[in-house]
Every structure is written in C-alpha cells, then in structure tokens.
Write a protein that holds these residues in place. Structure first.
Motif, PDB file in Angstrom:
ATOM      1  N   SER A  98       0.699  -1.200  -0.077  1.00 17.42           N
ATOM      2  CA  SER A  98      -0.109  -0.046   0.051  1.00 17.42           C
ATOM      3  C   SER A  98       1.003   1.302  -0.185  1.00 17.42           C
ATOM      4  O   SER A  98       1.992   1.170   0.628  1.00 17.42           O
ATOM      5  CB  SER A  98      -0.946  -0.010   1.222  1.00 17.42           C
ATOM      6  N   PHE A  99       0.412   2.251  -0.728  1.00 19.42           N
ATOM      7  CA  PHE A  99       1.275   3.420  -0.845  1.00 19.42           C
ATOM      8  C   PHE A  99       0.365   4.785  -0.264  1.00 19.42           C
ATOM      9  O   PHE A  99       0.657   5.820  -0.512  1.00 19.42           O
ATOM     10  CB  PHE A  99       1.676   3.750  -2.292  1.00 19.42           C
TER      11      PHE A  99
ATOM     12  N   LEU B  79      -1.231   7.124   2.890  1.00 21.94           N
ATOM     13  CA  LEU B  79      -0.843   7.239   4.385  1.00 21.94           C
ATOM     14  C   LEU B  79      -2.092   6.949   5.176  1.00 21.94           C
ATOM     15  O   LEU B  79      -3.312   6.970   4.630  1.00 21.94           O
ATOM     16  CB  LEU B  79      -0.670   8.742   4.093  1.00 21.94           C
TER      17      LEU B  79
ATOM     18  N   VAL C 132       8.558   5.374   9.290  1.00 20.34           N
ATOM     19  CA  VAL C 132       7.674   5.597   8.066  1.00 20.34           C
ATOM     20  C   VAL C 132       7.305   6.971   8.134  1.00 20.34           C
ATOM     21  O   VAL C 132       7.387   7.899   7.499  1.00 20.34           O
ATOM     22  CB  VAL C 132       6.706   4.681   7.851  1.00 20.34           C
TER      23      VAL C 132
ATOM     24  N   LEU D 218       8.214  10.730   6.426  1.00 19.41           N
ATOM     25  CA  LEU D 218       7.021  11.630   5.812  1.00 19.41           C
ATOM     26  C   LEU D 218       7.248  13.008   6.443  1.00 19.41           C
ATOM     27  O   LEU D 218       7.397  13.790   5.582  1.00 19.41           O
ATOM     28  CB  LEU D 218       5.718  11.080   6.083  1.00 19.41           C
TER      29      LEU D 218
ATOM     30  N   GLU E 188      10.460  10.301  -7.195  1.00 21.84           N
ATOM     31  CA  GLU E 188       9.577   9.431  -6.549  1.00 21.84           C
ATOM     32  C   GLU E 188       9.975   8.045  -6.469  1.00 21.84           C
ATOM     33  O   GLU E 188       9.708   7.286  -5.506  1.00 21.84           O
ATOM     34  CB  GLU E 188       8.447   9.439  -7.737  1.00 21.84           C
ATOM     35  N   ALA E 189      11.326   7.750  -7.372  1.00 21.17           N
ATOM     36  CA  ALA E 189      11.951   6.392  -7.311  1.00 21.17           C
ATOM     37  C   ALA E 189      12.728   6.233  -5.912  1.00 21.17           C
ATOM     38  O   ALA E 189      12.537   5.295  -5.224  1.00 21.17           O
ATOM     39  CB  ALA E 189      12.848   6.271  -8.240  1.00 21.17           C
ATOM     40  N   ILE E 190      13.279   7.443  -5.573  1.00 20.27           N
ATOM     41  CA  ILE E 190      14.020   7.535  -4.270  1.00 20.27           C
ATOM     42  C   ILE E 190      13.406   7.629  -2.888  1.00 20.27           C
ATOM     43  O   ILE E 190      13.323   7.115  -1.993  1.00 20.27           O
ATOM     44  CB  ILE E 190      15.109   8.614  -4.299  1.00 20.27           C
TER      45      ILE E 190
ATOM     46  N   LEU F 190      10.166   6.192  -2.853  1.00 19.98           N
ATOM     47  CA  LEU F 190       9.787   4.942  -2.575  1.00 19.98           C
ATOM     48  C   LEU F 190      11.043   3.901  -2.022  1.00 19.98           C
ATOM     49  O   LEU F 190      10.442   3.117  -0.809  1.00 19.98           O
ATOM     50  CB  LEU F 190       9.217   4.132  -3.817  1.00 19.98           C
ATOM     51  N   LEU F 191      12.028   4.042  -2.301  1.00 21.24           N
ATOM     52  CA  LEU F 191      13.184   3.392  -1.923  1.00 21.24           C
ATOM     53  C   LEU F 191      13.305   3.624  -0.479  1.00 21.24           C
ATOM     54  O   LEU F 191      13.565   2.719   0.451  1.00 21.24           O
ATOM     55  CB  LEU F 191      14.501   3.827  -2.606  1.00 21.24           C
TER      56      LEU F 191
ATOM     57  N   TRP G  22      10.985   5.020   1.615  1.00 22.10           N
ATOM     58  CA  TRP G  22       9.801   4.703   2.581  1.00 22.10           C
ATOM     59  C   TRP G  22       9.863   3.174   2.867  1.00 22.10           C
ATOM     60  O   TRP G  22       9.682   2.588   3.720  1.00 22.10           O
ATOM     61  CB  TRP G  22       8.563   4.765   1.697  1.00 22.10           C
ATOM     62  N   GLU G  23      10.496   2.250   1.846  1.00 19.06           N
ATOM     63  CA  GLU G  23      10.636   0.875   2.042  1.00 19.06           C
ATOM     64  C   GLU G  23      11.406   0.800   3.054  1.00 19.06           C
ATOM     65  O   GLU G  23      11.318  -0.311   3.914  1.00 19.06           O
ATOM     66  CB  GLU G  23      10.888   0.334   0.804  1.00 19.06           C
TER      67      GLU G  23
ATOM     68  N   TRP H 271       9.977   1.511   6.397  1.00 25.89           N
ATOM     69  CA  TRP H 271       9.033   0.513   6.688  1.00 25.89           C
ATOM     70  C   TRP H 271       9.925  -0.728   7.253  1.00 25.89           C
ATOM     71  O   TRP H 271       9.595  -1.644   8.332  1.00 25.89           O
ATOM     72  CB  TRP H 271       8.163   0.092   5.448  1.00 25.89           C
TER      73      TRP H 271
ATOM     74  N   HIS I  14      19.272  -1.532   3.399  1.00 27.56           N
ATOM     75  CA  HIS I  14      18.315  -0.577   2.546  1.00 27.56           C
ATOM     76  C   HIS I  14      18.250   0.632   3.133  1.00 27.56           C
ATOM     77  O   HIS I  14      18.112   1.942   2.246  1.00 27.56           O
ATOM     78  CB  HIS I  14      16.771  -1.261   2.703  1.00 27.56           C
TER      79      HIS I  14
END
Lengths: 416, 364
Positions: free
Chosen positions: B3-4, B6, B69, B73, B288-290, B292-293, B295-296, B299, B311
């Motif tokens: 899930s992406f 919030l 997470v 943000l 956007e790519a970084i 997500l990287l 966020w993961e 997480w 990571h």
C-alpha cells in the motif's frame, strides 16, 4: 497505511516460477539465442500446461469470480501486482523465452482493456484451451512508430455484409507468427476508420488466425530477445465480422475513444514491460555478484563512498537503480489494481526501467571484462536482451514526453 | 500487502507540517540563510507541531509510538520548507531518539521527559568528524574503559547548538564499536570550538567540538555498561537524511517546473521545449523512485526486517545522487536567474550537496 510486504499468494507463486526459470529457461537460454526463429516447443508446452494449472494466462488479471451467495471477505485486488512479479521472475529466467509464453500477451491485454464483456468472453476463451495459443498487438507501421496517430492501415465498413475490410501493413509485431500461423490465436490490429481524423479515427480490431487476406511477410533478425518472433503482417482486403471492433456500440462515432483505448492498454502494460526488463537486470546483478565472488571480490555495504572500491561503488549504485525502479513498477501496478488513474506512474516506471536495465547490463559486461564480453556467460546476452526494454511499448523518449505532459499539465499540442 | 497510502493520522500530521513549512520555514529561509539563524519563535512553532513528542511513548513523557515511516514523511515535509529550519526543529530528537533506541530503562525515564515535556531546547549529538573519509562505523574519537568509567578523546565537527546545549550524546569508538555517551554541558575536557561556516544550511548553528580526555561515569554510556547497538540509530539517521533530500529536491523541482511554465522563450513557454520538459520529467521520476526506496527502508525498520540496515544505506546512497542531480538541474532550468540569490534554487543546490555529508544531523 504504507506497506511493502509482498502479498502471500505472490510470494508462493514466486517460488514456483523460480523453479520454472531455473529448470525450463536457463538451460536453453543460449541455444535459442543462437538458433533464432526456432520454436521452443518444450518450454511452450510446459508453460501451457503449468499456466492452465495455475489459472494464469494472459497479460491482464482475470475478472473476480462471482461467488454464489456469501461474498467472501473482501481482499484488496492484486491481479496486476501478481502479473508484474510473474513477468519479472520469468524474465529473470530468459526474457526472450518469456515472450513466447503461450497466452494472450499484449493482444489479450488490449482486449481486456478495451473490449466489452461479450468480446472478452468470446476472444479470450481460446487462451485457456489445451493447445498453446498466442495473442499479439499490431500498432507500428513502416511510416508510423511512436506517432501512432499517423497510422495508415484502414478499416472500411461494408454495410451490406456487416463486415470490416482492413488494408495495410504492420511491422514489429511481437509474437505475430505464433499468433497467426502456429496457433489459432489473434492479433489486435489498430486501424483508422477515418484517415482524416487522426487519433480520433483509431480503433482496435481483433484479427483471428485463418482470416483470409492476412499474411505474415517477414520475420526480423534482432539484437536480442531472439527466442521471440517479431514479424511484419500485411492485410489485404481482410474481412472481419462487425463485432471484431473492440469497444462499446458507439465505436463508429468520431471520438478519441479509440486512441484513449490504446493509451489505456499502455497504462496497463507499460509497468509490466518494465517488470520484464527488471527481471533481466536482476539476473545480471546476481550473476555479476557470483562471478565477482569467484574472483574473491565481495561487496561491502555501509561504508562511505570514499572507502569503496570502484567496483563496489558501481555495484551498489546498480542495486539502488534496480530496486528503486522496481518499486516504481510496484506502485504503478498497485494503482492499476486499485483502479487509480496511473498514466504518470506507468510511464515513470517505464522511463526508469528502460534507463537502469540498459545501464546495469552494459556496466556488468564492462566490469567482467573478457568474461563479460564472452558468450561463455549470459551477461553479453542480457546486455542485448535488456536494450529492448527502453524501446518497445513506447521508447524512453515517448514515455518522458508522457511524464512531462502529466507533471506540466500540458496537452499533446502544448508539448509536442 | 502493498500500500502506498498514508494513514489518516499521517495525513493530518503532514498537512500541519506542510502549512508550517510553507508559511514559516519557506518564507523565512532566505533571510535566515543570510543572517545565519532562524528566529527562536519559528523553531518553537515547529516544535509545537508535536512531531517528536508523538513518537515517544507516554511513560517517557510523549504521547505515541516511534514510526520510521511517519518520521520520513515528516522529515521530507519539513525539509521541503527549508533544510536548515527542518534540522533546527528536529534537533532535540538527536538526543532523545538514540536514548529511546539504545538507552537503558533508567536512562529513558530520567533523560527523555525533561526534553519532551518542555519547550524546544537545544539538546544535541556529536557524530561527524573532520576527516574526508569520516565513517560512522569507524570513528577516530575513542572511548576507553578507565577505572570506574570511560575516557573520551577526539575531535568532532558539525555539532548542532553545541554552544548552548544542556547535554549532548557523543559517539566514540569503543574497541571497534560505535557507542553513544551522554555528556552534560560543562563536563571538564569538553571544549566547544568555533562555529562552522559551511557552503549551505548556514541558518543552522553548528560547532567544532574537542574531547580532551573527557572522563565519564559508566552510567553515561547508552544502554549502561552493556552498551547498545548503533545500527538502528545509524539506520534512522540515514533514512532521515534521505527524506530531507527528497524534500529539498521536491522543492527545487516544483520551483523549476513553475518557472519554466511561466517564462517565455522563442514564442512559447520554456517548459514547452523538450530539452527542459525532459529534464523535469527525469527529475520527477528520480524523486519518486528514491522516495519509494526510502519509504521501504523506513518500513523495514518499523518491521524489524533483517535487511533494514542495508536498505537504509541504499536509500541514502540513491538520495545523495538524486539531490545533487535535481537541485543542479533546477538552477540550470532557471539559467542566470538560478544563480542569483533572489531565487531559492541556488540555496537548495548548496543544501543538496550537503546530503552526502550531513548524515547524523537528524534522526527520527
């Protein structure tokens, strides 16, 4: 709530596909690269059986089965996510072989994205038959590549017989030979019902194998993905039943629905194509690591760049590229699963995947030097295979254009 | 299950930070940079949003649970306003969060509430050292067991608010392991040097610090005599800096995009030229790519995944290059105007280079 856990069914499927990739694909990878146009029937027959057993088939998730009385507890849909993982795993095995996996391919994806429920039922059933059956999509023409609005193949309605008459030439049709000549498959052909209308005149038509006037005229010789056939198709007064025009009944009206249908297909398929490239790049990084370790080179994580060797720095940068591109794919398919409008994310994933898989496979050959360049290993093959990721399903440049229009809120006229 | 989205609480928090970042940090960023400081009232206002307080459990004076997470943000949103301002607001976290992650129960109960329950105060930490190959896992500042305590020796750089801080955590090399030690202001041998003058984040007061045989009791070591694991603290520092990189880059991207859509060239807007539009498309994709990287990676920390450290490192590695690429291009897209300090992009470019250097200046 932000979550990165791979859904359980996908994790299980992944283990099974890894076995397929290792046992059915890798051992024949080199052979089919060196024997272009030879058909890998063993792989095809095995996959046809296996995919039917798994209930998978074409490049679009099946509609949810309607369950009699009691609706099950609602789970979030993961159809596209599942496909992305599947394609990544198979392409890790061999992307050329993956492309000849029976099932509907891009043809079925187009039917799924633009067809009516009746059409889906009628045209997609063949992909669950005993015999391996293929589907393809025919968009590109000799004079129209990325600019799909310049398509010249015409579709004229013969009202007397209620049939469409198609005339024109299509090139670069992936799997066209298998769809039309080696199985009772189909090709979704994009043609114009009004050449003066540009994009507004474009419509998708289902051309089934055996249609008179349809002929495969050329099989290309390519840099990579040689296990997959890429063909030219000539349509000469090819007659199709009226209902083979995909979409709702008002298809004849002059709207841009046709073009939008094509674009909707791409929104669904671009992240999936990106996923195939990522499979190749992951295979590359894993083999690179293994070969380096054989030479006593181990990658150390956590150090400042100042302390890394050049190879370590390259390798870590490649991991960043690969994994971040993969997450863009996941987000784009997650949006598709959750019915969120995703043209921006779909194109972003394709842009980044096209970039990183070419960089990674090219760098890997360089790093391994004489071993990388040699056909003794698969690195040079993956270099050749990966390049197509940045070309088909919209080149990197076309996808940049789409990303740019989205972020700038520009129309095609404002940003040409 | 992926899930992406919030959570509702996260959305509310980010909205609140966004309002603060745009109406306070962003508006004052230019003057603060020129004057080398933010007004205390602005820092206090950011503190009152309660971001750090919400990541501390009740028994230590807070009202929530730590989430990496939520942290990334928040850090992105603060830094989108201004990086120096973001670092200033988050400074007490440099002291509190490592204690939460590595401290003994006694240390948590004793040290956290006085910081968390009060107004913003300069509590801080000293990690970075003045060497080109500074490595948080191989520090040159040493700690050695000495009778009934430890002796710290070495040089630190880039220590936030060192001149005013009531206490700081000093990281030192104890037999090859990085360990944190709580050092109160005024401890003999703790020498606060001159204020750093840097290429960017100049509104954030940083100091050189020397540890000249600073003697500390055993109880000052995070986790007591058994010590602590430094990895979670470093992982947190890395994803925080990566999140700030995303925030700064997003600011630069948006500014360049809006400028390019507004300015005419050869009868069209600058943004209508593919050479510019493609740069912007690549910037947006990279961000956007970084994001997500990262966020993961965050997480994974929250989930206690084995791969979390790797990571966090990968995310920061990507963020370093992303920040430089995006902020450089923002200046380039504005052309000559990008080079003038009236526009913020040159500040963001200077701050963007800092991502590679400043890990350890914030944790979440």
């Amino acid at each position: 709530m932000i979550d990165f856990e791979v859904p359980k069914p996908i994790a299980q499927q992944r283990v099974a596909l890894q076995t397929v990739a290792e046992n059915m694909m890798r051992p024949v990878s080199r052979y089919f690269d060196e024997h272009e146009h030879e058909v890998p029937w063993d792989y095809i027959n095995f996959m046809n059986m296996a995919m039917r057993a798994m209930g998978a088939g074409y490049l679009a998730p099946r509609e949810e089965k309607k369950n009699g009385d009691k609706p099950k507890e609602k789970r979030p849909p993961i159809g596209y996510q599942s496909l992305a993982f599947m394609l990544e795993s198979l392409s890790w095995g061999d992307v050329g072989l993956y492309l000849v996996t029976p099932g509907g391919g891009l043809g079925a994806a187009a039917v799924e994205a633009t067809g009516t429920p009746e059409q889906k039922k009628k045209f997609l059933a063949r992909f669950s038959e005993d015999k391996p059956t293929f589907g393809a999509m025919a968009m590109t023409e000799p004079q129209a590549g990325s600019d799909t609005s310049a398509i010249r193949t015409t579709a004229v309605l013969d009202r007397q017989n209620n049939e469409w008459i198609l005339n024109g030439e299509k090139i670069f049709v992936t799997g066209g030979h298998k769809s039309l000549e080696l199985s009772d498959g189909l090709v979704v052909v994009w043609a114009t019902i009004d050449p003066s209308a540009g994009r507004a005149g474009m419509r998708p038509f289902v051309v089934e194998a055996g249609t008179p006037g349809v002929k495969v005229t050329k099989m290309e010789h390519k840099l990579g993905i040689r296990a997959s056939d890429t063909v030219s198709i000539v349509l000469q007064d090819a007659r199709l039943p009226f209902e083979n025009i995909l979409g709702s009944p008002e298809v004849e009206a002059k709207t841009t629905r046709g073009f939008k249908g094509a674009m909707a297909t791409f929104d669904a398929t671009r992240p999936l194509v990106a996923a195939t490239g990522i499979g190749v790049a992951r295979a590359t990084l894993e083999l690179l690591k293994e070969l380096l370790e054989q030479q006593g080179v181990h990658i150390r994580y956590g150090l400042p760049r100042q302390k890394l060797t050049s190879i370590e720095k390259d390798f870590i940068d490649m991991e960043v590229m690969l994994h971040s591109a993969w997450l863009l794919v996941i987000k784009a398919v997650w949006m598709a699963d959750n019915r969120k409008h995703n043209p921006l994310e779909a194109s972003m994933s394709k842009v980044r995947a096209g970039d990183v898989v070419t960089k990674i496979t090219q760098k890997a050959v360089e790093i391994m030097g004489p071993l990388g360049y040699s056909r003794d290993h698969l690195l040079e093959k993956w270099f050749r295979d990966a390049k197509i990721t940045d070309i088909y399903e919209g080149t990197g440049q076309i996808n940049r254009l789409i990303v740019a229009r989205n972020i700038l809120d520009y129309s095609g006229r404002e940003l040409r | 299950m992926y899930s992406f989205e919030l959570s509702e609480e996260q959305k509310m928090l980010i909205d609140a930070i966004n309002r603060y970042a745009s109406s306070d940090l962003r508006l004052k960023a230019h003057d603060a940079d020129e004057e080398n400081q933010f007004a205390e009232s602005i820092v206090e206002k950011g503190w009152e949003l309660g971001f750090l307080q919400a990541s501390i459990p009740e028994q230590y004076g807070g009202f929530g649970e730590r989430s990496a997470v939520t942290g990334v943000l928040a850090a992105e949103e603060f830094a989108w306003g201004d990086m120096a301002g973001a670092l200033a607001v988050m400074t007490p976290g440099l002291y509190v969060t490592p204690i939460l992650l590595g401290g003994s129960e006694d240390q948590k109960l004793e040290l956290i509430p006085p910081v968390i329950e009060a107004e913003w105060q300069p509590y801080t930490a000293a990690l970075i050292e003045p060497y080109y190959d500074f490595d948080p896992n191989d520090l040159r500042t040493t700690a050695s067991l000495n009778g009934d305590g430890y002796t710290l020796k070495g040089k630190k750089a880039y220590v936030p608010y060192a001149a005013e801080a009531s206490a700081m955590i000093v990281y030192a090399n104890l037999d090859g392991l990085t360990q944190g030690f709580v050092v109160p202001a005024g401890t003999p041998g703790l020498e606060i040097g001159e204020r750093e003058k840097l290429m960017g984040i100049d509104a954030y007061p940083l100091y050189k610090v020397s540890l000249n045989d600073v003697h500390l009791p055993t109880s000052s070591r995070l986790g007591g005599s058994a010590g602590h694991d430094f990895a979670p603290i470093l992982d947190s520092a890395r994803v925080t800096m990566a999140a700030m990189a995303v925030g700064v880059s997003r600011a630069a991207f948006e500014y360049a995009r809006d400028y390019a859509k507004d300015r005419d060239v050869f009868g069209v807007k600058v943004a209508q030229k593919q050479s510019i539009a493609f740069m912007l498309a690549e910037m947006a994709t990279e961000i956007e790519a970084i994001r997500l990287l990262n966020w993961e990676a965050a997480w994974m920390q929250d989930q206690g995944k084995e791969e979390a450290s790797k990571h966090a490192y990968l995310a920061l590695t990507g963020a370093i290059d992303m920040a430089m690429m995006v902020t450089d291009r923002a200046v380039q897209i504005l052309g000559g105007h990008g080079y003038i300090r009236e526009h913020p992009v040159e500040l963001w470019m200077r701050n963007g280079r800092g991502i590679a250097i400043l890990t350890g200046l914030a944790v979440i």
